[in-house]
Write a protein that holds these residues in place. Structure first.
Motif, mmCIF file in Angstrom:
data_model
loop_
_atom_site.group_PDB
_atom_site.id
_atom_site.type_symbol
_atom_site.label_atom_id
_atom_site.label_comp_id
_atom_site.label_asym_id
_atom_site.label_seq_id
_atom_site.Cartn_x
_atom_site.Cartn_y
_atom_site.Cartn_z
ATOM 1 N N LYS A 296 13.462 -24.571 46.482
ATOM 2 C CA LYS A 296 13.087 -24.801 47.884
ATOM 3 C C LYS A 296 13.063 -23.485 48.654
ATOM 4 O O LYS A 296 13.949 -22.647 48.517
ATOM 5 N N ALA A 297 12.039 -23.314 49.478
ATOM 6 C CA ALA A 297 11.938 -22.124 50.317
ATOM 7 C C ALA A 297 12.884 -22.252 51.514
ATOM 8 O O ALA A 297 13.261 -23.358 51.914
ATOM 9 N N LYS A 298 13.249 -21.121 52.101
ATOM 10 C CA LYS A 298 14.173 -21.117 53.238
ATOM 11 C C LYS A 298 13.583 -21.868 54.439
ATOM 12 O O LYS A 298 14.301 -22.490 55.203
ATOM 13 N N PHE A 299 12.259 -21.799 54.594
ATOM 14 C CA PHE A 299 11.615 -22.456 55.737
ATOM 15 C C PHE A 299 11.388 -23.949 55.504
ATOM 16 O O PHE A 299 11.023 -24.673 56.415
ATOM 17 N N ASP A 300 11.612 -24.389 54.271
ATOM 18 C CA ASP A 300 11.289 -25.767 53.890
ATOM 19 C C ASP A 300 12.565 -26.594 53.773
ATOM 20 O O ASP A 300 13.071 -26.854 52.681
ATOM 21 N N GLU A 301 13.091 -27.042 54.893
ATOM 22 C CA GLU A 301 14.349 -27.785 54.893
ATOM 23 C C GLU A 301 14.227 -29.138 54.194
ATOM 24 O O GLU A 301 15.207 -29.656 53.650
ATOM 25 N N GLY B 280 15.798 -18.480 36.700
ATOM 26 C CA GLY B 280 16.234 -19.433 35.697
ATOM 27 C C GLY B 280 15.545 -20.772 35.819
ATOM 28 O O GLY B 280 15.754 -21.658 34.990
ATOM 29 N N SER B 281 14.708 -20.943 36.831
ATOM 30 C CA SER B 281 13.963 -22.186 37.022
ATOM 31 C C SER B 281 12.456 -21.984 37.019
ATOM 32 O O SER B 281 11.702 -22.943 37.136
ATOM 33 N N THR B 282 12.005 -20.734 36.904
ATOM 34 C CA THR B 282 10.568 -20.445 37.018
ATOM 35 C C THR B 282 10.114 -19.476 35.924
ATOM 36 O O THR B 282 10.617 -18.352 35.837
ATOM 37 N N ARG B 283 9.143 -19.911 35.126
ATOM 38 C CA ARG B 283 8.605 -19.097 34.024
ATOM 39 C C ARG B 283 7.371 -18.299 34.418
ATOM 40 O O ARG B 283 7.089 -17.256 33.844
ATOM 41 N N THR B 284 6.605 -18.834 35.351
ATOM 42 C CA THR B 284 5.335 -18.220 35.753
ATOM 43 C C THR B 284 5.315 -18.051 37.260
ATOM 44 O O THR B 284 5.702 -18.953 37.999
ATOM 45 N N LEU B 285 4.844 -16.887 37.710
ATOM 46 C CA LEU B 285 4.854 -16.599 39.141
ATOM 47 C C LEU B 285 3.580 -15.882 39.557
ATOM 48 O O LEU B 285 3.097 -14.985 38.856
ATOM 49 N N ILE B 286 3.019 -16.277 40.696
ATOM 50 C CA ILE B 286 1.892 -15.586 41.309
ATOM 51 C C ILE B 286 2.388 -14.891 42.573
ATOM 52 O O ILE B 286 3.020 -15.519 43.420
ATOM 53 N N LYS B 287 2.100 -13.589 42.672
ATOM 54 C CA LYS B 287 2.499 -12.825 43.854
ATOM 55 C C LYS B 287 1.282 -12.163 44.489
ATOM 56 O O LYS B 287 0.292 -11.875 43.806
ATOM 57 N N LEU C 61 9.751 -29.903 50.461
ATOM 58 C CA LEU C 61 8.444 -30.479 50.152
ATOM 59 C C LEU C 61 7.671 -29.676 49.117
ATOM 60 O O LEU C 61 6.770 -30.205 48.459
ATOM 61 N N TRP C 62 7.982 -28.372 48.998
ATOM 62 C CA TRP C 62 7.238 -27.507 48.094
ATOM 63 C C TRP C 62 8.175 -26.808 47.109
ATOM 64 O O TRP C 62 9.335 -26.556 47.402
ATOM 65 N N ASP C 63 7.607 -26.485 45.959
ATOM 66 C CA ASP C 63 8.286 -25.602 45.021
ATOM 67 C C ASP C 63 7.837 -24.193 45.375
ATOM 68 O O ASP C 63 6.665 -23.853 45.218
ATOM 69 N N ALA C 64 8.742 -23.379 45.882
ATOM 70 C CA ALA C 64 8.348 -22.069 46.402
ATOM 71 C C ALA C 64 9.280 -20.959 45.925
ATOM 72 O O ALA C 64 10.030 -20.372 46.712
ATOM 73 N N PRO C 65 9.257 -20.628 44.632
ATOM 74 C CA PRO C 65 10.092 -19.540 44.129
ATOM 75 C C PRO C 65 9.587 -18.187 44.639
ATOM 76 O O PRO C 65 8.379 -17.983 44.773
ATOM 77 N N SER C 66 10.501 -17.279 44.905
ATOM 78 C CA SER C 66 10.118 -15.948 45.379
ATOM 79 C C SER C 66 10.005 -14.951 44.228
ATOM 80 O O SER C 66 9.454 -13.865 44.387
#
Length: 308
Positions: free
Chosen positions: A74-79, A91-98, A82-87
């Motif tokens: 969860k993102a800090k702005f998403d109390e 340990g929970s995310t294998r693929t990331l788009i930046k 609602l979204w999966d928002a890894p920065s």
């Protein structure tokens, strides 16, 4: 029984040590240099085609969540969560788009996931073979049942890819395995490549991906940086990149063509092959112990003679 003199002991220890060193050196010399296998599986990511939709991230987590023990972040702005928002990779995310932005007119997306090196450092340093590289597919895989949690793979990876599940009661290392046990097994393609709506991710054999990458460079030289990232870096990787911005500005490290694992393995095969280092240490300790025993025995004999 003939007593062993200090000179005889040193000769014996020296001969044993020399024999083990020769064995280790022979193994090091026998260790063949890096042989690039272009028939291994991989992916070509074209940053100029990526639209930043993150469908690949979503597909990766949806397909591999159960097998890889992944969870939504969860993102800090998403109390409401609602979204999966890894920065970052975790340990929970294998693929990331930046998104990397140099100016208002110059920016680029970039995809991060395991590079599946031709000579992976993580495999080289793993003391229990929890990290392995498949001979045919070239997939760098991880076995959670073998892992002892030393995290040497994290330190060794020049791309900073493997992540440890610090927050889990039964943690494991998390990294892309090309959907080996999920989408690749069921459909013959990685989830990210199958899902990408813009065609930014192409899956296939390394030789075909390299051919495609060089053809794109030839067809549109003004569009790309004239280099296929991963073709030679660190001995070569099976995850390849094309981009319009310099790769070091996209967070990808500048790595020499030599594989870091080649150097480390030469040291390991020379020093640790046949337990050379432990035997040398124990031989030294044994020599000191024998020397001290003889010294004490000499003192006892002197006391006995003095008492007569």
């Amino acid at each position: 029984m003939k007593k062993t003199s200090r000179r005889d002991f040193l000769k014996l220890a020296g001969a044993a040590g020399a024999g083990l060193v020769a064995c280790g050196a022979g193994s090091a010399l026998a260790n063949e240099g890096l042989q690039v296998n272009n028939d291994e599986l991989g992916m070509l990511y074209d940053a100029t085609k990526c639209v930043g939709c993150k469908a690949c991230m979503s597909a990766c987590k949806r397909v591999n969540s159960d097998y890889g023990s992944l969870s939504y972040e969860k993102a800090k702005f998403d109390e409401d969560g609602l979204w999966d928002a890894p920065s970052d990779l975790s340990g929970s995310t294998r693929t990331l788009i930046k998104l990397f932005k140099e100016s208002e007119k110059r920016w680029s997306y970039v995809k991060y996931s395991c590079m599946h090196c031709q000579k992976p450092s993580c495999v080289s340093v793993c003391p229990v073979s929890a990290m392995t590289k498949e001979k045919v597919s070239g997939i760098v895989d991880y076995n959670k049942n073998t892992c002892i949690g030393c995290r040497y793979c994290q330190i060794a990876c020049p791309y900073n890819i493997p992540k440890f599940q610090w927050e889990k009661a039964v943690p494991q290392i998390v990294k892309c395995d090309l959907c080996k046990s999920t989408n690749l097994r069921e459909k013959g393609i990685t989830a990210c490549a199958e899902t990408c709506p813009a065609g930014a991710i192409k899956f296939g054999k390394r030789k075909d991906l390299l051919e495609e990458a060089h053809q794109r460079l030839k067809d549109a030289p003004d569009k790309y940086v004239a280099h296929v990232y991963g073709e030679h870096e660190g001995g070569g990787t099976n995850h390849l990149y094309l981009a319009s911005m310099p790769f070091n500005k996209l967070g990808l490290p500048e790595i020499k063509p030599e594989a870091p694992a080649e150097f480390s393995e030469k040291i390991q095969h020379t020093i640790y092959k046949g337990f050379i280092a432990p035997v040398a240490l124990y031989s030294t300790l044994c020599f000191i112990a024998v020397k001290n025993m003889k010294k004490h025995q000499g003192h006892d004999d002197d006391h006995k003679k003095g008492g007569k």
